[in-house]
Design an enzyme around this catalytic site. Structure first.
Site, mmCIF file in Angstrom:
data_model
loop_
_atom_site.group_PDB
_atom_site.id
_atom_site.type_symbol
_atom_site.label_atom_id
_atom_site.label_comp_id
_atom_site.label_asym_id
_atom_site.label_seq_id
_atom_site.Cartn_x
_atom_site.Cartn_y
_atom_site.Cartn_z
ATOM 1 C CD GLU A 151 -2.842 0.871 2.549
ATOM 2 O OE1 GLU A 151 -2.691 -0.085 3.341
ATOM 3 O OE2 GLU A 151 -3.815 1.649 2.607
ATOM 4 C CG ASN A 201 -9.447 -1.998 1.789
ATOM 5 O OD1 ASN A 201 -9.105 -3.152 1.997
ATOM 6 N ND2 ASN A 201 -9.227 -1.019 2.676
ATOM 7 C CD GLU A 202 -9.948 -2.977 6.397
ATOM 8 O OE1 GLU A 202 -9.930 -1.897 7.000
ATOM 9 O OE2 GLU A 202 -9.252 -3.949 6.713
ATOM 10 C CE1 TYR A 251 -3.068 -6.484 8.931
ATOM 11 C CE2 TYR A 251 -5.385 -5.902 8.720
ATOM 12 C CZ TYR A 251 -4.090 -5.879 8.225
ATOM 13 O OH TYR A 251 -3.825 -5.265 7.030
ATOM 14 C CD GLN A 258 0.447 -2.597 3.684
ATOM 15 O OE1 GLN A 258 1.172 -1.912 2.990
ATOM 16 N NE2 GLN A 258 -0.724 -2.158 4.133
ATOM 17 C CD GLU A 296 -5.840 -5.001 4.246
ATOM 18 O OE1 GLU A 296 -5.719 -4.679 5.445
ATOM 19 O OE2 GLU A 296 -6.290 -4.235 3.370
HETATM 20 O O1 AHR Z 1 -2.740 -2.855 6.230
HETATM 21 C C1 AHR Z 1 -3.028 -1.640 6.859
HETATM 22 C C2 AHR Z 1 -4.517 -1.288 6.812
HETATM 23 O O2 AHR Z 1 -5.240 -2.240 7.530
HETATM 24 C C3 AHR Z 1 -5.156 -1.316 5.455
HETATM 25 O O3 AHR Z 1 -4.973 -0.133 4.773
HETATM 26 C C4 AHR Z 1 -6.593 -1.501 5.775
HETATM 27 O O4 AHR Z 1 -7.298 -2.141 4.757
HETATM 28 C C5 AHR Z 1 -6.567 -2.294 7.063
HETATM 29 O O5 AHR Z 1 -7.401 -1.770 8.020
#
Ligand code: AHR
Length: 516
Positions: free
Chosen positions: A51, A198-199, A266, A369, A320
């Site tokens: 990103e 995204n999201e 995450y 990332q 992600e």
């Molecule tokens: O990876 C960092 C951020 O985490 C991304 O931009 C977003 O999609 C997520 O919340």
């Protein structure tokens, strides 16, 4: 005096027990059905996400044509070579949250004329748009990887997204194809993977799933297939355990209109992320506990998908995933820069094993990332480049790319801390096109090794070799001064006997076996 002797006695006794525990070898067994493979592990499970955030793009990939750092048309050569080594299958770009405020036309044409913008999500820094569509597509061509582009739903328009597709993929005469030619690229590119936002439940517009589903269908309708190019469209999916989001999207969007639905997971405690290094064993245990929630979360989303789509036409795309710790002291909090230890390697190994085992539905995944951000594979510092333990996991696990998943069943003792328990081992296995069988074993127990027996059914094992990733401490990490503190080594301890395969799996290690 008597009291002191008693304390000494207890202390020595406790240390002795701990030492015994250190030498303790636990038992584990795996049955591998080598002749019962049904599903292929898509190499796209080993995908990446980069990103416009911190030093991922700028300094990570892009240094510009005039940089003294060796580059090809502005893109770092060392990074390209490192990513080619792990056979990076796809690259998601330009975000993340950044995608829903990115206007692609700002990133084309002569660089000195491109407008600048504020990167409001990530540190409020100036984005000069010097890395745009042509630079990204050039990067993908240099890497030999497939682009996975995320379009802007949150602050963009249907027309803007539709024109980006035309700009990239239409080979005839049209306003966008002509503009592309004017900017130096005659031939249309091939772009398959396309995310529609995204999201969108959060940074991508704070929408409800009902509203987003309608938006998705509108946007997706005008993202056309030109010529031979076929878009595989991904709907912006849920945040971790938001099962309702998946339910509504599956209900409202027909399977013919989406190739996949995404999921973000995450490994973090959002309220207390903790340090990336110098963590306690309790923090280590808690991170692995959260990581080991992923199979449950995925399975629940997949159960919902199965109800609407029993034929598994719609892919689950975990675009992600990874660890999220506190940023390194003294670094910009908006740049999400964190170190990467053996603990991160275990998180990566477990995710990849779990994705492999669900490859009938999971067709793609993207670690967050690739460079200098969150669970990065690569760090750069000016002209220097460093590989993290997570990089080594991707390198070791690449043997699973496009291989046939083999069913496994694992029995093992648990890793225990303060009365809480986790399965110590995590495993997956596959057979590649040359008939080689690969088994990837993660042992998260920091103290105990395992005497692992493998019962390989359906084939006769003739030879076994291996590689290992471990370090003296779970907190070990690589630095520019000490780049090889955590790196893979040959592993020759596995043996084939009358009663099967025996492998002594050391404490806190990842072992990759190759069986002929
Ligand atoms: O990876 C960092 C951020 O985490 C991304 O931009 C977003 O999609 C997520 O919340």
């Amino acid at each position: 005096m008597k009291r002191i002797s008693l304390i000494l006695f207890i202390t020595i006794g406790f240390c002795a027990c701990r030492l015994v525990a250190q030498e303790d070898i636990h038992k584990a067994s795996i049955i591998i059905q080598a002749d019962l493979g049904k599903y292929t592990i898509s190499r796209h499970i080993y995908g990446h996400f980069s990103e416009h955030l911190g030093h991922c793009i700028y300094g990570g990939y892009w240094v510009g044509e005039n940089s003294p750092i060796p580059n090809t048309r502005g893109i770092r050569k060392d990074v390209v070579n490192a990513l080619k080594e792990i056979q990076i299958p796809n690259l998601r770009w330009p975000g993340g949250c950044f995608a829903d405020e990115y206007h692609w036309k700002d990133g084309i044409g002569p660089r000195n004329l491109r407008p600048k913008m504020v990167n409001t999500h990530w540190g409020g820094v100036t984005e000069d748009n010097s890395f745009g569509t042509h630079e990204f597509m050039d990067l993908c061509e240099q890497l030999g990887t497939e682009p996975y582009i995320c379009g802007n739903v949150g602050s963009g328009s249907v027309e803007e997204m539709s024109k980006w597709v035309e700009y990239l993929t239409f080979d005839g005469i049209s306003p966008m194809a002509d503009l592309r030619r004017q900017n130096g690229r005659d031939k249309a590119w091939k772009v398959q993977y396309w995310a529609v936002g995204n999201e969108n439940w959060g940074c991508g517009g704070n929408m409800t799933p009902e509203f987003y589903s309608d938006q998705y269908k509108r946007y997706a309708t005008f993202c056309r297939d030109y010529g031979e190019n076929h878009l595989m469209k991904v709907a912006g999916g849920s945040n971790s355990a938001d099962y309702n989001w998946t339910e509504i999207l599956m209900q409202k969007i027909p399977s013919w209109q989406m190739w996949g639905i995404s999921l973000h997971y995450y490994t973090t405690d959002w309220w207390n992320k903790g340090p990336a290094t110098n963590f306690t064993e309790k923090q280590y245990f808690e991170t692995l506990q959260r990581c080991l929630e992923i199979p449950k979360v995925i399975d629940r989303h997949m159960t919902i998908m199965d109800r609407y789509d029993p034929e598994k036409k719609v892919a689950l795309v975990v675009d992600e995933w990874g660890t999220w710790f506190n940023v390194e002291p003294g670094t910009n909090p908006g740049f999400l820069f964190q170190q990467n230890t053996l603990r991160d390697a275990f998180v990566a190994g477990i995710h990849l094993n779990e994705f492999n085992k669900r490859c009938d539905r999971i067709k793609m995944a993207n670690i967050a990332q690739t460079i200098n951000v969150l669970q990065a594979l690569i760090f750069t510092q000016d002209e220097k480049m460093l590989l993290t333990p997570t990089y080594h996991v991707f390198n070791l696990f690449k043997v699973h790319h496009d291989a046939l998943l083999l069913p496994t069943s694992l029995t093992c003792d648990e890793y225990e801390l303060e009365g809480k328990k986790l399965p110590a081992l995590n495993v997956s296995a596959s057979k590649d096109k040359n008939g080689l069988i690969h088994v990837t074993v993660v042992n998260i127990d920091p103290l105990n090794g395992f005497a692992l027996k493998i019962d390989l059914r359906g084939v006769d094992a003739k030879d076994i070799t291996g590689k290992i990733l471990t370090a003296p401490e779970i907190t070990a990490f690589n630095t520019f001064e000490s780049p090889d503190a955590v790196k893979p080594a040959e592993f020759n301890k596995a043996g084939i006997g009358k009663d099967g395969i025996s492998v002594p799996i050391p404490a806190k290690s990842i072992v990759v076996l190759e069986i002929k």
